[in-house]
Design a protein around this motif. Sequence first.
Motif, PDB file in Angstrom:
ATOM      1  N   THR A 145       0.660  -1.233  -0.107  1.00 45.07           N
ATOM      2  CA  THR A 145       0.032   0.055   0.146  1.00 45.07           C
ATOM      3  C   THR A 145       0.703   1.416   0.167  1.00 45.07           C
ATOM      4  O   THR A 145       0.573   2.185  -0.720  1.00 45.07           O
ATOM      5  N   GLY A 147       4.954   1.475   0.581  1.00 43.16           N
ATOM      6  CA  GLY A 147       6.265   1.320   0.373  1.00 43.16           C
ATOM      7  C   GLY A 147       6.311   1.110  -1.471  1.00 43.16           C
ATOM      8  O   GLY A 147       7.223   1.742  -2.085  1.00 43.16           O
ATOM      9  N   LEU A 148       5.402   0.639  -2.054  1.00 46.52           N
ATOM     10  CA  LEU A 148       5.524   0.361  -3.281  1.00 46.52           C
ATOM     11  C   LEU A 148       4.578   1.141  -4.243  1.00 46.52           C
ATOM     12  O   LEU A 148       4.036   0.908  -5.408  1.00 46.52           O
ATOM     13  N   ALA A 149       3.947   2.205  -3.377  1.00 47.89           N
ATOM     14  CA  ALA A 149       2.929   3.012  -4.014  1.00 47.89           C
ATOM     15  C   ALA A 149       3.283   3.676  -5.271  1.00 47.89           C
ATOM     16  O   ALA A 149       2.234   3.994  -6.325  1.00 47.89           O
ATOM     17  N   GLY A 150       4.656   3.831  -5.760  1.00 48.97           N
ATOM     18  CA  GLY A 150       4.970   4.458  -6.908  1.00 48.97           C
ATOM     19  C   GLY A 150       4.945   3.668  -8.134  1.00 48.97           C
ATOM     20  O   GLY A 150       5.196   3.821  -9.310  1.00 48.97           O
ATOM     21  N   ASN A 151       4.500   2.325  -7.956  1.00 43.18           N
ATOM     22  CA  ASN A 151       4.621   1.321  -9.104  1.00 43.18           C
ATOM     23  C   ASN A 151       3.212   0.756  -9.506  1.00 43.18           C
ATOM     24  O   ASN A 151       2.223   0.806  -8.643  1.00 43.18           O
ATOM     25  N   GLU A 152       2.949   0.706 -10.921  1.00 48.21           N
ATOM     26  CA  GLU A 152       2.041   0.090 -11.220  1.00 48.21           C
ATOM     27  C   GLU A 152       2.311  -1.580 -10.947  1.00 48.21           C
ATOM     28  O   GLU A 152       3.509  -2.083 -11.419  1.00 48.21           O
ATOM     29  N   ILE A 153       1.362  -2.321 -10.166  1.00 48.99           N
ATOM     30  CA  ILE A 153       1.815  -3.593  -9.761  1.00 48.99           C
ATOM     31  C   ILE A 153       1.256  -4.392 -10.903  1.00 48.99           C
ATOM     32  O   ILE A 153       0.019  -4.315 -11.246  1.00 48.99           O
ATOM     33  N   ALA A 215      -3.511  -4.112  -4.834  1.00 50.39           N
ATOM     34  CA  ALA A 215      -2.429  -4.115  -5.755  1.00 50.39           C
ATOM     35  C   ALA A 215      -3.112  -3.388  -7.176  1.00 50.39           C
ATOM     36  O   ALA A 215      -2.610  -2.627  -7.795  1.00 50.39           O
ATOM     37  N   ASP A 291       6.106  -2.251 -12.049  1.00 51.79           N
ATOM     38  CA  ASP A 291       6.923  -1.681 -13.208  1.00 51.79           C
ATOM     39  C   ASP A 291       8.137  -1.037 -13.096  1.00 51.79           C
ATOM     40  O   ASP A 291       9.147  -1.251 -13.708  1.00 51.79           O
ATOM     41  N   ALA A 292       8.331  -0.496 -11.541  1.00 53.18           N
ATOM     42  CA  ALA A 292       9.480   0.270 -11.459  1.00 53.18           C
ATOM     43  C   ALA A 292      10.609  -0.623 -10.427  1.00 53.18           C
ATOM     44  O   ALA A 292      11.511  -1.030 -10.799  1.00 53.18           O
ATOM     45  N   VAL A 293       9.814  -1.489  -9.625  1.00 56.96           N
ATOM     46  CA  VAL A 293      10.794  -2.079  -8.628  1.00 56.96           C
ATOM     47  C   VAL A 293      11.010  -3.556  -8.871  1.00 56.96           C
ATOM     48  O   VAL A 293      11.937  -4.175  -8.392  1.00 56.96           O
ATOM     49  N   GLU A 294      10.645  -4.060 -10.136  1.00 56.24           N
ATOM     50  CA  GLU A 294      10.804  -5.260 -10.762  1.00 56.24           C
ATOM     51  C   GLU A 294      10.308  -6.230  -9.808  1.00 56.24           C
ATOM     52  O   GLU A 294       9.073  -6.386  -9.728  1.00 56.24           O
TER      53      GLU A 294
ATOM     54  N   LEU B  29      -2.358   7.414 -11.412  1.00 52.53           N
ATOM     55  CA  LEU B  29      -2.176   6.323 -10.590  1.00 52.53           C
ATOM     56  C   LEU B  29      -1.685   6.914  -9.117  1.00 52.53           C
ATOM     57  O   LEU B  29      -2.422   6.669  -8.141  1.00 52.53           O
ATOM     58  N   LEU B  30      -0.806   7.742  -9.403  1.00 50.77           N
ATOM     59  CA  LEU B  30      -0.400   8.445  -7.982  1.00 50.77           C
ATOM     60  C   LEU B  30      -1.673   9.301  -7.124  1.00 50.77           C
ATOM     61  O   LEU B  30      -1.496   9.331  -6.068  1.00 50.77           O
ATOM     62  N   ARG B  33      -3.902   6.938  -5.542  1.00 52.68           N
ATOM     63  CA  ARG B  33      -3.625   6.579  -4.383  1.00 52.68           C
ATOM     64  C   ARG B  33      -3.339   7.314  -3.455  1.00 52.68           C
ATOM     65  O   ARG B  33      -3.740   7.066  -2.182  1.00 52.68           O
ATOM     66  N   LYS B 142      10.584   1.298   5.968  1.00 54.32           N
ATOM     67  CA  LYS B 142       9.476   1.306   6.243  1.00 54.32           C
ATOM     68  C   LYS B 142       9.010  -0.016   7.156  1.00 54.32           C
ATOM     69  O   LYS B 142       8.239   0.306   7.979  1.00 54.32           O
ATOM     70  N   GLY B 306      14.854   1.859 -11.954  1.00 55.55           N
ATOM     71  CA  GLY B 306      13.522   1.712 -11.461  1.00 55.55           C
ATOM     72  C   GLY B 306      13.396   1.200  -9.917  1.00 55.55           C
ATOM     73  O   GLY B 306      12.725   1.895  -9.296  1.00 55.55           O
ATOM     74  N   PRO B 307      14.060   0.329  -9.427  1.00 53.35           N
ATOM     75  CA  PRO B 307      13.646  -0.040  -8.064  1.00 53.35           C
ATOM     76  C   PRO B 307      14.309   1.379  -7.142  1.00 53.35           C
ATOM     77  O   PRO B 307      13.383   1.476  -6.131  1.00 53.35           O
ATOM     78  N   MET B 313      10.034   7.367  -4.528  1.00 47.78           N
ATOM     79  CA  MET B 313       8.461   7.334  -4.921  1.00 47.78           C
ATOM     80  C   MET B 313       7.443   7.003  -3.684  1.00 47.78           C
ATOM     81  O   MET B 313       6.504   7.523  -3.402  1.00 47.78           O
TER      82      MET B 313
END
Lengths: 428, 428
Positions: A145, A147-153, A215, A291-294, B29-30, B33, B142, B306-307, B313
């Motif tokens: 929710t 930590g990875l909010a910058g990603n399209e999951i 997600a 898409d960003a974090v892999e 998306l941002l 959220r 986090k 990305g990561p 983000m």
Amino acid sequence: MTQALRLGIAGLGTVGVGVVKIVRRHADLLKARTGRSIEIVAVSARDPNKDRGVNLSDYAWETDPVALAKRDDIDVYVELMGGENGPAKASVEAALASGKDVVTANKALLAIHGQELAEQAEAAGRVIRFEAAVAGGIPVIKSLTEGLAGNEITRVMGVMNGTCNYILTRMQSQRQGYNALFDECAELGYLEADPNLDVGGIDAAHKLALLASIAFGTKPNFDGIEIEGIQQISLDDIDQAEDMGFRIKLLGVAQRTARGLEQRMQPCLVPSDSPLGQLEGGTNMVVIEGDAVEQVVLRGPGAGEGPTASAVMGDVCDLARGLQILTFGRPANSLEAAAPAVTGLPAPYYLRLGLLDKPGALAKVAAILGDAGVSIDRMRQYAHAESTAPVLIVTHKTTRAALDIALDRFRETDVVAGAPVALRIEEV
Amino acid sequence: MTQALRLGIAGLGTVGVGVVKIVRRHADLLKARTGRSIEIVAVSARDPNKDRGVNLSDYAWETDPVALAKRDDIDVYVELMGGENGPAKASVEAALASGKDVVTANKALLAIHGQELAEQAEAAGRVIRFEAAVAGGIPVIKSLTEGLAGNEITRVMGVMNGTCNYILTRMQSQRQGYNALFDECAELGYLEADPNLDVGGIDAAHKLALLASIAFGTKPNFDGIEIEGIQQISLDDIDQAEDMGFRIKLLGVAQRTARGLEQRMQPCLVPSDSPLGQLEGGTNMVVIEGDAVEQVVLRGPGAGEGPTASAVMGDVCDLARGLQILTFGRPANSLEAAAPAVTGLPAPYYLRLGLLDKPGALAKVAAILGDAGVSIDRMRQYAHAESTAPVLIVTHKTTRAALDIALDRFRETDVVAGAPVALRIEEV
């Protein structure tokens, strides 16, 4: 000095007692971290006289959890009774209506009624937090929710029922069959009162519905999950999957496809040397891909007093710090009603079938697969004493629909004994 | 409608460009959220004319990051330049002084100056967030600060330098020596301008200092870390550790002991079949142990556009949502100045030494260990062509001080060739 955060706890089973212990043991630590005292004001459970190994005499006792939820002297209602309806739902609604935030470990309640409860919470300006509902002590709701909010999951998946993973890994390591291990789990108290919640995949599917909602920004849709338990997995499957470089896991997978939201909870093959393949015993693992974090992999204890209470207290500490997160990470009325994908994305499959000793038998099987458009990656026929030869096939990527056509045609031939086993191979 | 959250980004290298891409790609998306638009207002980097593969024409350009940090039209200053002093420090201070929150990926800055910066932030009522500074895309700050806030943390450890782990796993899988792999990493651009930051363990130690501060409520103390790089690890060590069931990792470990705060960043042996042992290539892993949660393992990419941008983000989204967490998870003036533990807790050790072919040689070595109080768990002497026999010893738990006495005495004998290798075995 900021006022104390006052808790009312309903449900004094393993997790409830664990929460009481942490609040008592770590009073100073919690205050140092959150800037506020965290106090238990009142509790509720069925039997007030049972010895729970912890001193409850400082707290008011309510026999009715709804009465507890409505008390004026609590700020946060902590629901640890479980159950998708009944007192759990009634008391959570009462808490929200009377202006309390809610912390719960109740996956069934939120998987089934999450949408309406989230709407009630937002109408009341309150939040529902549920880290403990998914994967025990792993901070997976927070990671997804926030930590990875910058990603399209792109995909979220996981092994989220420790009992099933315990059975599957013991089948492999101890050469015991499913039924013996099921009985062992029953004796050890590892099974829910209705064991189908565990071995039938329902408990894990509740958790998957919650992860998928966060997600993908969709309404929790438990009914849209394709669920299959582990009851049909045999020692042969375990062995022969291993022989092909795979392990069998009860794996939940959620991903968006062009045809809707795919949500599956089913036994899958994963590579033996992957983190999921190497996960043993009662431990849980959740894999989040964006898409960003892999790919991020989170692993930890999926149940138990300490780990689940740790997750509850993470939510309580957030509230003490004034951190307010919407239930599914965005406004409930903005959640989309995603259509379930009728069939999932194409994947390789593992097939195990018994081939009768007849000339041309293997050719018939191969022809049926070819006609259905299913292409063979690897095939093994094992030496055999009986008149039926065990045959293993790993297909290239195919749709489940194409595979089902081939499975139907197998039944019509005179060369395949019994029902073939077909398990999806999840690429991880 | 809530006003947009306005960012000023200093540093447009890999990570800065990654952040720009996410803000542009995921605008909707941002907003869904966090409830707010997230906008980039101004940027700063050395060369305004360089093609960075992303459209920057909408943003104001500042050549001086301090001027960027002071701009009235930004809410959050995103520092992605790096460096423990100079413009990074000056601009972060300017941002705080002018009422901006700060998001940074700068581990060195915070490991060295984190205490004073956290105090400045709190005096100004602002926060410094730094998820991207530790373990790339893994939401470990986090998880530790918030998700596991109900725990007394008992140990935190991790593999947090991808380049070192890449070299160590390639040594094992490709049979290449350290020097050849170092040169390959230099060619591939995997090394910092000063490679000692990577292979000398300093970069990873910066990260450990930050984790230890949050975990134990202590002032970040980089100077209190015992640091040893991977330069001395040989193929023989890799092979012989594997033969004993271990893999060598550059492992950071922080734990409280009765004699102070133990912080080590050094090559350690871990069991080959543990999650840390199985970690390959550039991936990072952090293991957090707490009194309630037992053990949580987080795994993900430790670097890359990305990561790392994902982590930045995550912090930006927190700020957009109004979530304010104190820099090290509690007030900076309450952080304790923990004395460094001079020697760590007792542990088993791996010893490799060359034994000269003389009668009684092994007896002398065994006697020296025994006299120093170091007890042998396992020992192997390998067949050899030269006049020196490779001998491997795994000890029972011992203090480093006792071991050092034995190592000194080895040097005085006439039976041990060269300097023995001694590596700690971390129990995981």
